[in-house]
Design an enzyme around this catalytic site. Structure first.
Site, short mmCIF file in Angstrom:
data_model
loop_
_atom_site.label_atom_id
_atom_site.label_comp_id
_atom_site.label_asym_id
_atom_site.label_seq_id
_atom_site.Cartn_x
_atom_site.Cartn_y
_atom_site.Cartn_z
N ALA A 193 0.86 -1.19 0.00
CA ALA A 193 0.00 0.00 0.00
C ALA A 193 0.89 1.24 0.00
O ALA A 193 1.78 1.37 0.86
CB ALA A 193 -0.89 0.01 1.23
N LYS A 194 0.65 2.12 -0.95
CA LYS A 194 1.41 3.38 -0.95
C LYS A 194 0.65 4.32 -0.02
O LYS A 194 -0.17 5.15 -0.43
CB LYS A 194 1.51 3.94 -2.38
#
Ligand code: PPE
Length: 302
Positions: free
Chosen positions: A156-157
């Site tokens: 997940a960014k």
């Protein structure tokens, strides 16, 4: 940062100076946001955004990992992005979509907060300095370990993850290096604070696997594809510190850095090698619309 005319915010184009939030927004307190970094390039057929849908899909994937619902579909965000870049009259720029838990209450579990979605576009040149792509940068292995997949999933960014990147970058800069390279808690090479890492050894192009707590980089994926098309063997392989010291070449990839050579790791001089140069050239041709084989990666703005 150079201001541009408009920012897209929750479905509307508003003036740059008016794109504000309240100091109580959830994301400001707990880092509960997800974001993207995308580049738009000048091409012979007009401005084109590189792998726009892939980036926006990753934004949605990031949101899913942190149980956040973005109120706009990938197609809607793609249309919004093209419209914004057109409106700001930019032929090449950096694009920063961000979705975050906004106003409505504190407490770590977001309840009653609305998810705000914004897209910024602004000019952003060489990420690590003007001559970084030509001469390469120096990197140091950081004492700051990369956040593990069971701490915050780095697939997940997510905004909160970047405190980890910030500490590593500041440590490297204090010590006189241009960039950091982070290891996992187990000692495997993970990535840079905002880049994926590659090694060239004996003509093979190697990069750490997703299991090394890395962001699944879109530039990484593009460079692996380009390397194969140029006849190189590519391998996603767990790497350790000495693989960098003994490499023929080391380079970093990312939307911001593109393909940047690493000429030294922990003061071990590697120089800038021919495979890095070849991949850098191929990448810049692809993003710049100068190689029709990769035309499907480009999303025209007009
Ligand atoms: N790893 C990390 C930790 C990362 O932040 C990026 C992008 C990458 C790998 C490369 O991913 P991709 O851009 O999909 O190839 N970092 C972005 C933001 C940097 C920043 O300072 O902000 C970028 O390159 O846009």
């Amino acid at each position: 940062m150079r201001a541009t005319e408009k920012i897209w915010m929750n479905g509307e184009l508003i003036d740059w100076g008016e794109a504000k939030v309240h100091v109580s927004v959830h994301a400001l307190h707990y880092g509960s946001g997800v974001f993207e970094g995308i580049r738009c390039y000048e091409t012979p057929a007009g401005p084109a955004i590189f792998r726009l849908r892939d980036h926006l899909q990753r934004l949605h994937d990031s949101a899913r990992i942190v149980h956040m619902e973005i109120p706009y579909a990938v197609d809607e965000l793609a249309e919004a992005t093209r419209g914004l870049v057109r409106r700001n009259g930019l032929s090449s720029c950096y694009i920063r979509p961000l979705a975050f838990h906004g106003y409505g209450g504190l407490g770590v579990a977001p309840t009653g907060t609305q998810v705000d979605t914004v897209i910024l576009s602004f000019p952003w040149g060489a990420y690590l300095g003007d001559d970084s792509q030509e001469n390469g940068i120096s990197a140091a292995i950081s004492s700051v370990r990369r956040i593990g997949p069971n701490v915050i999933p780095h697939a997940a960014k997510a905004t909160g993850v970047y405190l980890n990147s910030m500490l590593a970058t500041m440590e490297a800069r204090r010590a006189g290096y241009e960039e950091a390279i982070l290891l996992t808690e187990e000692g495997a090479i993970a990535d840079g604070p905002g880049e994926n890492v590659f090694v060239v050894k004996g003509g093979v192009v190697l990069t750490p696997p997703l299991a090394a707590s890395i962001l699944p980089g879109i530039t990484r994926d593009s460079v692996l594809t380009l390397a194969q098309s140029l006849g190189y063997s590519v391998e996603e392989k767990s790497l350790i510190r000495t693989d960098l010291y003994l490499a023929d070449e080391v380079f970093m990839t990312g939307t911001a850095v593109e393909v940047t050579p690493v000429h030294a790791v922990d003061d071990v001089e590697l120089g800038v090698g021919p495979v890095t140069r070849e991949l850098q050239k191929a990448y810049l041709a692809a993003v710049g619309g100068r190689d029709e084989r990769w035309e499907s990666w480009l999303d025209r703005v007009v």
